[in-house]
Design a protein around this motif. Structure first.
Motif, PDB file in Angstrom:
ATOM      1  N   LEU A 274       6.553  16.872   0.941  1.00  0.00           N
ATOM      2  CA  LEU A 274       5.615  16.523   1.778  1.00  0.00           C
ATOM      3  C   LEU A 274       5.347  17.125   2.851  1.00  0.00           C
ATOM      4  CD1 LEU A 274       5.040  13.247   1.422  1.00  0.00           C
ATOM      5  CD2 LEU A 274       6.471  12.913   2.614  1.00  0.00           C
ATOM      6  N   HIS A 275       4.160  17.076   3.427  1.00  0.00           N
ATOM      7  CA  HIS A 275       3.965  17.626   4.280  1.00  0.00           C
ATOM      8  C   HIS A 275       3.752  16.329   5.599  1.00  0.00           C
ATOM      9  CE1 HIS A 275       1.634  19.623   1.540  1.00  0.00           C
ATOM     10  NE2 HIS A 275       1.650  20.897   2.239  1.00  0.00           N
ATOM     11  N   ARG A 276       4.036  16.835   6.968  1.00  0.00           N
ATOM     12  CA  ARG A 276       3.623  16.088   7.873  1.00  0.00           C
ATOM     13  C   ARG A 276       2.197  14.994   8.272  1.00  0.00           C
ATOM     14  NH1 ARG A 276       7.909  15.707  10.950  1.00  0.00           N
ATOM     15  NH2 ARG A 276       8.212  17.433  11.454  1.00  0.00           N
ATOM     16  N   GLY A 277       2.927  14.232   8.189  1.00  0.00           N
ATOM     17  CA  GLY A 277       1.399  12.974   7.854  1.00  0.00           C
ATOM     18  C   GLY A 277       0.651  13.132   6.516  1.00  0.00           C
ATOM     19  N   GLU A 278       1.170  13.549   6.283  1.00  0.00           N
ATOM     20  CA  GLU A 278       0.629  12.815   4.660  1.00  0.00           C
ATOM     21  C   GLU A 278       0.987  11.632   3.903  1.00  0.00           C
ATOM     22  OE1 GLU A 278       0.331  15.042   0.311  1.00  0.00           O
ATOM     23  OE2 GLU A 278       1.688  15.982   1.580  1.00  0.00           O
ATOM     24  N   ASP A 442      -1.328   8.789  11.152  1.00  0.00           N
ATOM     25  CA  ASP A 442      -1.961   9.430  11.904  1.00  0.00           C
ATOM     26  C   ASP A 442      -1.095   9.865  13.106  1.00  0.00           C
ATOM     27  OD1 ASP A 442      -4.380   9.320  11.168  1.00  0.00           O
ATOM     28  OD2 ASP A 442      -5.030   7.192  11.728  1.00  0.00           O
ATOM     29  N   GLU A 443       0.191   8.942  13.247  1.00  0.00           N
ATOM     30  CA  GLU A 443       0.852   9.314  13.917  1.00  0.00           C
ATOM     31  C   GLU A 443       1.647  10.772  13.654  1.00  0.00           C
ATOM     32  OE1 GLU A 443       2.863   5.311  14.661  1.00  0.00           O
ATOM     33  OE2 GLU A 443       1.406   4.658  15.541  1.00  0.00           O
ATOM     34  N   GLY A 444       2.202  10.804  12.365  1.00  0.00           N
ATOM     35  CA  GLY A 444       3.042  11.321  12.041  1.00  0.00           C
ATOM     36  C   GLY A 444       4.136  11.742  11.295  1.00  0.00           C
ATOM     37  N   ILE A 445       4.007  10.309  10.822  1.00  0.00           N
ATOM     38  CA  ILE A 445       5.062   9.899  10.001  1.00  0.00           C
ATOM     39  C   ILE A 445       4.531  10.421   8.597  1.00  0.00           C
ATOM     40  CG2 ILE A 445       6.688   8.037   8.868  1.00  0.00           C
ATOM     41  CD1 ILE A 445       5.790   7.150  12.073  1.00  0.00           C
ATOM     42  N   SER A 446       5.445  10.734   7.781  1.00  0.00           N
ATOM     43  CA  SER A 446       5.715  11.010   6.179  1.00  0.00           C
ATOM     44  C   SER A 446       5.444  10.205   5.637  1.00  0.00           C
ATOM     45  CB  SER A 446       5.837  12.717   5.661  1.00  0.00           C
ATOM     46  OG  SER A 446       5.622  13.744   7.008  1.00  0.00           O
ATOM     47  N   ILE A 447       4.685   9.842   4.705  1.00  0.00           N
ATOM     48  CA  ILE A 447       4.807   8.347   3.649  1.00  0.00           C
ATOM     49  C   ILE A 447       4.840   8.949   2.192  1.00  0.00           C
ATOM     50  CG2 ILE A 447       4.052   6.790   3.181  1.00  0.00           C
ATOM     51  CD1 ILE A 447       2.220   6.439   5.760  1.00  0.00           C
ATOM     52  N   LEU A 448       5.936   8.102   1.425  1.00  0.00           N
ATOM     53  CA  LEU A 448       6.400   8.555  -0.468  1.00  0.00           C
ATOM     54  C   LEU A 448       5.789   7.087  -0.434  1.00  0.00           C
ATOM     55  CD1 LEU A 448       9.178  10.263  -0.944  1.00  0.00           C
ATOM     56  CD2 LEU A 448       7.312  11.489  -1.166  1.00  0.00           C
ATOM     57  N   LEU A 449       4.146   7.034  -1.048  1.00  0.00           N
ATOM     58  CA  LEU A 449       4.368   5.855  -1.711  1.00  0.00           C
ATOM     59  C   LEU A 449       3.981   5.081  -3.146  1.00  0.00           C
ATOM     60  CD1 LEU A 449       2.403   3.135  -0.562  1.00  0.00           C
ATOM     61  CD2 LEU A 449       0.189   4.642  -0.364  1.00  0.00           C
TER      62      LEU A 449
END
Length: 496
Positions: A274-278, A442-449
């Motif tokens: 998981l990447h930054r902001g992904e 967009d703010e740089g939070i990485s998200i697992l959805l």
């Protein structure tokens, strides 16, 4: 009327025998409140009236409604987990032999009912706690049918069902309609309404908008009536420019990496980066192991094997508290059981994860800081509530979900796990949640959805991982997204 809120205002509706009458509206439109009045959960304000078969009736409890053979199947089931299937089905109207409960008769009758519903893989003697969420929902439906009702209210009945189980339910509803039962059907899945409904009524902000023959209206018109405005499409076309922009926003920095994660019978040798902001989407059918994988990552469950890296450093979370301390947050699929603190205020729910950061002088929480933090997220996430002190359980599902997102954001996470974030939420509130998720990325939070709605995954994700029976069956870049391909991977008919 609730404190500070008029939930329903001058609603006039008629429900007919042998007809499926759908009710739609955004979260907070008053659908569930109206159904709770009809089923005896709430009493209407003075001056309102309910008529049943032409006569005025007054339901002071669900027992009063049951006497008129009205049954309601709630979105969130009310089964007693430590009782068996047959005990839950006949809870409140046990079959008796003389003065004693006849368990044998109840078990046999339950088996016959489950067979008639074509769900006889669910055994009467099984503990409800051992069933999946979708199987529990089917038992909830069986419980309502056991009373042989003349009117049945379904509140989001397919929200936790698989495709196969949803089709079984549709067949049951058609059979009930043919038997002259009146069906009231609430759903946010507009497509299924066109499959089953005869007429459809629209509510907006507690007011009646209109009733329409299902053959004379379409989905865009319904959405417009529901929200009072036009919504932008939540399934964008994949132009070359869009593919380039989506790829360009993906940063190279790896924030979280899982290697060879295993959990016996649930997860087998799963790897992901998981990447930054992904926004990394996880697709799959019910039981694919997606939630179990995330629970291992977040410390709810200890994996039997595998390694987790956070910002390049190996970590091992034994509890969710340890994960939160390292900057992970998780929004559970089950709002009722693992999310909201139903007896507490909106403010308490938003602040419950961040009280240590809201201390004033000494060991005590600062009241002004509490209020300021809650109001900040209520405003930022557009949580529709009369004030911060009302009980969160009085809010609509969409607004409860936004408050829970506020709770997680208050800990300032660097990684956010979202498990079915729009489960049971209407199209208008969904768009608001989508906007929030995109803004966080967009703010740089990485998200697992995790989502069971493919258009949602395709709309939001930079990349998608597909799981089947605990294993990764497919990995897809944004340029490769296609529903048909995702379904092939999810069903196991095709693997990488």
């Amino acid at each position: 009327t609730f404190p500070g809120v008029v939930a329903l205002d001058g609603i006039n509706l008629r429900f007919k025998a042998g007809e499926v009458h759908a009710i739609i509206g955004e979260n907070g439109a008053g659908k569930s409140t109206l159904m709770n009045i009809l089923s005896g959960v709430y009493a209407p304000d003075s001056g309102s009236e309910v008529r049943y078969k032409g006569s005025r009736v007054e339901f002071r409890s669900t027992a009063d409604a049951a006497k008129c053979q009205i049954a309601m199947i709630h979105q969130e089931n009310s089964l007693v987990k430590h009782l068996t299937v047959y005990e839950n089905i006949y809870l409140g109207h046990f079959i008796k032999k003389g003065a004693f409960i006849d368990k044998r008769a109840m078990r046999e009758s339950a088996a016959e009912l489950l067979k008639k519903m074509h769900i006889d893989w669910i055994k009467p003697g099984t503990l409800v706690n051992d069933l999946s969420a979708s199987e529990q929902q089917l038992v909830e439906i069986a419980k309502a049918l056991s009373r042989d009702p003349e009117t049945i209210i379904f509140d989001e009945p397919t929200a936790s069902l698989t495709v196969r189980e949803s089709q079984i339910l549709m067949d049951i509803i058609r059979e009930l309609r043919d038997r002259n039962v009146a069906i009231v059907f609430i759903s946010h899945h507009l497509e299924e309404l066109f499959e089953i409904a005869d007429v459809i009524s629209v509510l907006r902000d507690g007011q009646y908008i209109g009733t329409y023959d299902i053959r004379e209206i379409d989905i865009p018109r319904l959405i417009s009536l529901m929200v009072g405005r036009e919504l932008k499409s939540n399934v964008p076309g994949k132009t070359a420019e869009m593919i380039w922009k989506r790829s360009a926003t993906l940063q190279n920095e790896v924030v979280l990496e899982a290697r060879d994660f295993c959990l016996p019978g649930k997860v087998e040798h799963v790897d992901f980066v998981l990447h930054r902001g992904e926004i990394l989407g996880f697709a799959g059918l019910v039981g694919a192991g997606r939630t179990e994988l995330m629970e291992c990552v977040f410390g709810y469950t200890r994996p039997s094997g595998g390694t987790l890296y956070l910002n390049g450093r190996e970590v091992r979370f034994h509890t969710p508290k340890e994960a939160v301390a390292q900057g992970l947050g998780m929004l559970s699929e089950d709002r009722k059981s693992n999310g909201i603190l139903g007896l507490h205020s909106v403010q308490d729910n938003i602040n419950s994860a961040s009280w240590p950061k809201l201390r004033g002088r000494g060991p005590f929480v600062s009241k002004p800081a509490e209020k300021r933090n809650a109001l900040d997220f209520i405003h930022k996430l557009n949580v529709k509530t009369p004030n911060a002190n009302v009980r969160i359980s009085t809010l609509s599902g969409g607004n409860q979900q936004k408050a829970l997102i506020g709770r997680i954001l208050s800990i300032k996470p660097q990684v956010l796990i979202l498990d079915e974030p729009t489960h049971g939420i209407d199209v208008g509130a969904k768009q608001e949640i989508y906007d929030i998720i995109n803004q966080l990325a967009d703010e740089g939070i990485s998200i697992l959805l995790i989502s069971s709605e493919l258009p949602e995954l395709i709309t939001l994700s930079h990349r998608i991982i597909v799981m089947h029976e605990g294993r990764i069956s497919g990995r897809m870049e944004f340029s490769e997204f296609a529903q048909e391909q995702i379904l092939s991977y999810a069903s196991g008919t095709e693997t990488i």
